[in-house]
Design a protein around this motif. Structure first.
Motif, PDB file in Angstrom:
ATOM      1  N   LEU A  77       0.936  -1.134  -0.156  1.00 23.47           N
ATOM      2  CA  LEU A  77      -0.176  -0.091  -0.057  1.00 23.47           C
ATOM      3  C   LEU A  77       0.807   1.243   0.115  1.00 23.47           C
ATOM      4  CD1 LEU A  77      -3.092  -0.711   2.446  1.00 23.47           C
ATOM      5  CD2 LEU A  77      -3.061  -0.012  -0.041  1.00 23.47           C
ATOM      6  N   ILE A 145      -2.497  -4.145  -5.978  1.00 22.19           N
ATOM      7  CA  ILE A 145      -2.776  -2.770  -5.493  1.00 22.19           C
ATOM      8  C   ILE A 145      -2.759  -1.983  -6.304  1.00 22.19           C
ATOM      9  CG2 ILE A 145      -1.970  -1.083  -3.687  1.00 22.19           C
ATOM     10  CD1 ILE A 145      -3.026  -3.343  -2.227  1.00 22.19           C
ATOM     11  N   ILE A 187      -9.624   1.402  -2.450  1.00 21.06           N
ATOM     12  CA  ILE A 187      -8.457   0.776  -1.517  1.00 21.06           C
ATOM     13  C   ILE A 187      -8.633  -0.445  -0.741  1.00 21.06           C
ATOM     14  CG2 ILE A 187      -6.957   1.476   0.389  1.00 21.06           C
ATOM     15  CD1 ILE A 187      -6.999   4.654  -0.734  1.00 21.06           C
ATOM     16  N   VAL A 191      -6.936  -4.033  -1.021  1.00 21.62           N
ATOM     17  CA  VAL A 191      -6.329  -4.803  -0.095  1.00 21.62           C
ATOM     18  C   VAL A 191      -6.688  -6.516  -0.009  1.00 21.62           C
ATOM     19  CG1 VAL A 191      -6.225  -4.894   2.611  1.00 21.62           C
ATOM     20  CG2 VAL A 191      -5.888  -2.795   1.404  1.00 21.62           C
TER      21      VAL A 191
END
Length: 262
Positions: A77, A145, A187, A191
């Motif tokens: 991330l 990601i 996001i 993840v």
């Protein structure tokens, strides 16, 4: 036309049977009360589900897989969010090449990537096994990601960011207070997808694990080599349920992100 629809329906049914049939068989055999994996089972028992928690190696490798996946996710991330933002927001020389570099772990066969990481991280640079395993899992999570977050940024109107800056907000403040809140669903989906890829990974883990350090998929392979009881089938059912639950959450998040943008 109706005859063609029936043929298509039959073909679709056969495809679903081909794809889901092995999963159904594994699920059924996990309840076999005997000591040998067989189908159909001769009875019903949760004995082998209980055995999962009695085998210490499974619990230890499960914790290792969770820790490596979470830490690798965090590193991916920290690298992937700025990379996805830069690739989506700006047009610069070498952008396509940089994008290809970030996505290359998906294109390179896993066994090739795993051997390469072993060759350089462990043999040449002599890194500890845990550090090498963490780096390897970060590498394989980074493309997921970047790709998912970049897809979310494609629907983001950067004019909102420019408006915030025109009102006196700094670039950093705008990024954290304007951009990130608008792509939080993407996001979170990134993840979860990256976590699944890392947790279930075999290609990288088989090269990067060593004495005393292993992940759950590698431990499952080792167990199958020595035992033929339904324990692995029971673990597989649990992992399938968890994976399906996470994929459902991802689908809900991506759908929510799409409709909020509409």
């Amino acid at each position: 036309m109706k005859e063609g629809n029936r043929v298509l329906s039959l073909y679709t049914l056969l495809v679903f049977i081909f794809l889901l049939g092995p999963l159904v068989i594994i699920s059924i055999t996990s309840f076999e009360p005997g000591t040998v994996l067989k189908f159909p089972p001769e009875g019903f028992s949760l004995r082998w589900y209980k055995n999962i928690f009695e085998v210490s190696a499974f619990m230890e490798t499960f914790r290792t897989s969770i820790v490596i996946s979470l830490l690798g996710n965090l590193l991916a991330l920290l690298l992937g969010v700025p990379a996805a933002y830069a690739l989506s927001r700006y047009r610069f020389r070498g952008r396509d090449m940089l994008n290809a570099v970030f996505l290359s772990p998906v294109l390179i066969p896993g066994i090739v990537l795993g051997f390469t990481l072993l060759r350089y991280l462990i043999v040449v640079y002599n890194l500890p096994i845990v550090a090498g395993l963490l780096i390897g899992h970060t590498v394989i999570m980074l493309p997921f990601i970047i790709r998912v977050i970049a897809s979310s940024l494609e629907n983001f109107d950067f004019a909102v960011e420019e408006a915030a800056q025109s009102l006196g907000a700094t670039r950093l403040f705008t990024f954290f207070k304007v951009v990130l809140p608008n792509i939080r669903s993407g996001i979170l989906a990134a993840v979860l997808i990256a976590f699944l890829e890392s947790f279930n990974n075999v290609d990288i883990s088989v090269f990067m694990t060593g004495p005393g350090i292993s992940t759950l998929p590698i431990q499952m392979l080792t167990y199958v080599q020595n035992y033929f009881d339904p324990t692995i089938a029971a673990i597989s059912v649990i992992l399938m349920v968890l994976t399906a639950a996470l994929m459902f959450i991802i689908e809900r998040l991506m759908g929510f992100a799409y409709f909020t943008k509409r």
